[in-house]
Design a protein around this motif. Structure first.
Motif, mmCIF file in Angstrom:
data_model
loop_
_atom_site.group_PDB
_atom_site.id
_atom_site.type_symbol
_atom_site.label_atom_id
_atom_site.label_comp_id
_atom_site.label_asym_id
_atom_site.label_seq_id
_atom_site.Cartn_x
_atom_site.Cartn_y
_atom_site.Cartn_z
ATOM 1 N N SER A 96 -23.390 -0.828 -9.386
ATOM 2 C CA SER A 96 -21.818 -2.199 -8.420
ATOM 3 C C SER A 96 -20.492 -0.590 -9.110
ATOM 4 O O SER A 96 -20.969 0.644 -8.918
ATOM 5 N N ALA A 97 -19.620 -1.177 -8.907
ATOM 6 C CA ALA A 97 -17.935 -0.717 -8.357
ATOM 7 C C ALA A 97 -18.077 0.037 -9.094
ATOM 8 O O ALA A 97 -17.609 1.794 -10.357
ATOM 9 N N ILE A 98 -18.088 -0.460 -10.936
ATOM 10 C CA ILE A 98 -18.209 -0.623 -11.818
ATOM 11 C C ILE A 98 -18.699 0.324 -12.643
ATOM 12 O O ILE A 98 -18.437 1.826 -13.283
ATOM 13 N N TYR A 99 -20.026 0.922 -12.549
ATOM 14 C CA TYR A 99 -21.221 1.723 -13.403
ATOM 15 C C TYR A 99 -22.286 1.988 -11.597
ATOM 16 O O TYR A 99 -22.871 0.547 -10.727
ATOM 17 N N PRO A 100 -22.614 2.882 -11.772
ATOM 18 C CA PRO A 100 -22.549 4.327 -11.706
ATOM 19 C C PRO A 100 -21.040 4.359 -11.075
ATOM 20 O O PRO A 100 -21.255 6.160 -11.070
ATOM 21 N N THR A 101 -20.469 4.542 -10.329
ATOM 22 C CA THR A 101 -19.403 4.927 -9.046
ATOM 23 C C THR A 101 -18.422 6.109 -9.925
ATOM 24 O O THR A 101 -18.945 7.374 -9.447
ATOM 25 N N PRO A 102 -18.210 5.349 -10.731
ATOM 26 C CA PRO A 102 -16.952 6.634 -11.418
ATOM 27 C C PRO A 102 -17.964 7.205 -12.245
ATOM 28 O O PRO A 102 -17.221 8.645 -12.851
ATOM 29 N N ILE A 103 -18.649 6.440 -13.116
ATOM 30 C CA ILE A 103 -19.740 8.015 -13.814
ATOM 31 C C ILE A 103 -20.057 8.897 -12.330
ATOM 32 O O ILE A 103 -19.807 10.409 -13.491
ATOM 33 N N ILE A 104 -20.554 8.730 -11.611
ATOM 34 C CA ILE A 104 -20.997 10.086 -10.699
ATOM 35 C C ILE A 104 -19.935 10.682 -10.787
ATOM 36 O O ILE A 104 -20.080 11.431 -10.413
ATOM 37 N N ALA A 105 -18.655 9.947 -9.901
ATOM 38 C CA ALA A 105 -17.491 11.621 -9.748
ATOM 39 C C ALA A 105 -16.839 11.391 -11.080
ATOM 40 O O ALA A 105 -16.614 12.922 -10.313
ATOM 41 N N VAL A 106 -17.026 11.312 -12.227
ATOM 42 C CA VAL A 106 -16.126 12.307 -13.177
ATOM 43 C C VAL A 106 -17.431 13.145 -13.720
ATOM 44 O O VAL A 106 -16.898 14.762 -13.648
ATOM 45 N N GLY A 107 -18.417 12.970 -13.351
ATOM 46 C CA GLY A 107 -19.407 14.748 -13.803
ATOM 47 C C GLY A 107 -19.513 15.092 -12.559
ATOM 48 O O GLY A 107 -19.142 16.257 -13.112
ATOM 49 N N VAL A 108 -19.380 14.521 -11.038
ATOM 50 C CA VAL A 108 -19.267 15.901 -10.285
ATOM 51 C C VAL A 108 -17.552 16.893 -10.346
ATOM 52 O O VAL A 108 -17.151 18.082 -10.242
ATOM 53 N N PHE A 109 -16.446 15.939 -10.545
ATOM 54 C CA PHE A 109 -15.408 16.257 -10.764
ATOM 55 C C PHE A 109 -15.393 17.569 -12.380
ATOM 56 O O PHE A 109 -14.940 18.328 -11.986
#
Length: 129
Positions: A65-78
């Motif tokens: 979904s757009a809420i999970y895991p998308t921002p989690i992956i983005a924050v991890g890579v950043f």
């Protein structure tokens, strides 16, 4: 978790360790870049027609979904880029936007190739028969 965040802030703030950075990034710039990464990843995933929430029941859903895991992956890579002391331009904001877009594309098109869904309880029984 807070030790990790503190470590990332420390390493990115004192960025001139190896002489690669000619500016230092303040902790507020890092927090702003994290927020930009989260918002951009959610908006781009929603624009790519990734559902906002997973299917019900939420607890046992393996749908993206757009809420999970998308921002989690983005924050991890950043975070990986920040720990490596690479912020690119505008104190990491451009890098935050690029990583937000790429993480949404990853979740939309490549997530199930890298992380396959687990089998249901009734799937896989034909092997035993």
């Amino acid at each position: 978790m807070f030790n990790f965040i503190d470590g990332v802030l420390f390493f990115a703030y004192n960025g001139n360790t190896f002489g690669f950075a000619n500016i230092t990034v303040s902790p507020m710039d890092i927090i702003l870049a994290y927020i930009v990464t989260i918002i951009v990843s959610i908006i781009v995933a929603f624009a790519l027609k990734v559902p906002l929430l997973p299917s019900k029941p939420y607890r046992y859903s393996f749908d993206v979904s757009a809420i999970y895991p998308t921002p989690i992956i983005a924050v991890g890579v950043f975070s990986i880029f920040l720990v490596l002391n690479y912020t690119f331009m505008y104190n990491g904001l451009v890098l935050a936007i690029v990583i937000g877009i790429l993480s949404a594309l990853f979740v939309k098109y490549l997530f199930y190739s890298v992380f396959p869904k687990p089998l249901n309880d009734d799937e896989g029984d034909e092997i035993n028969e």
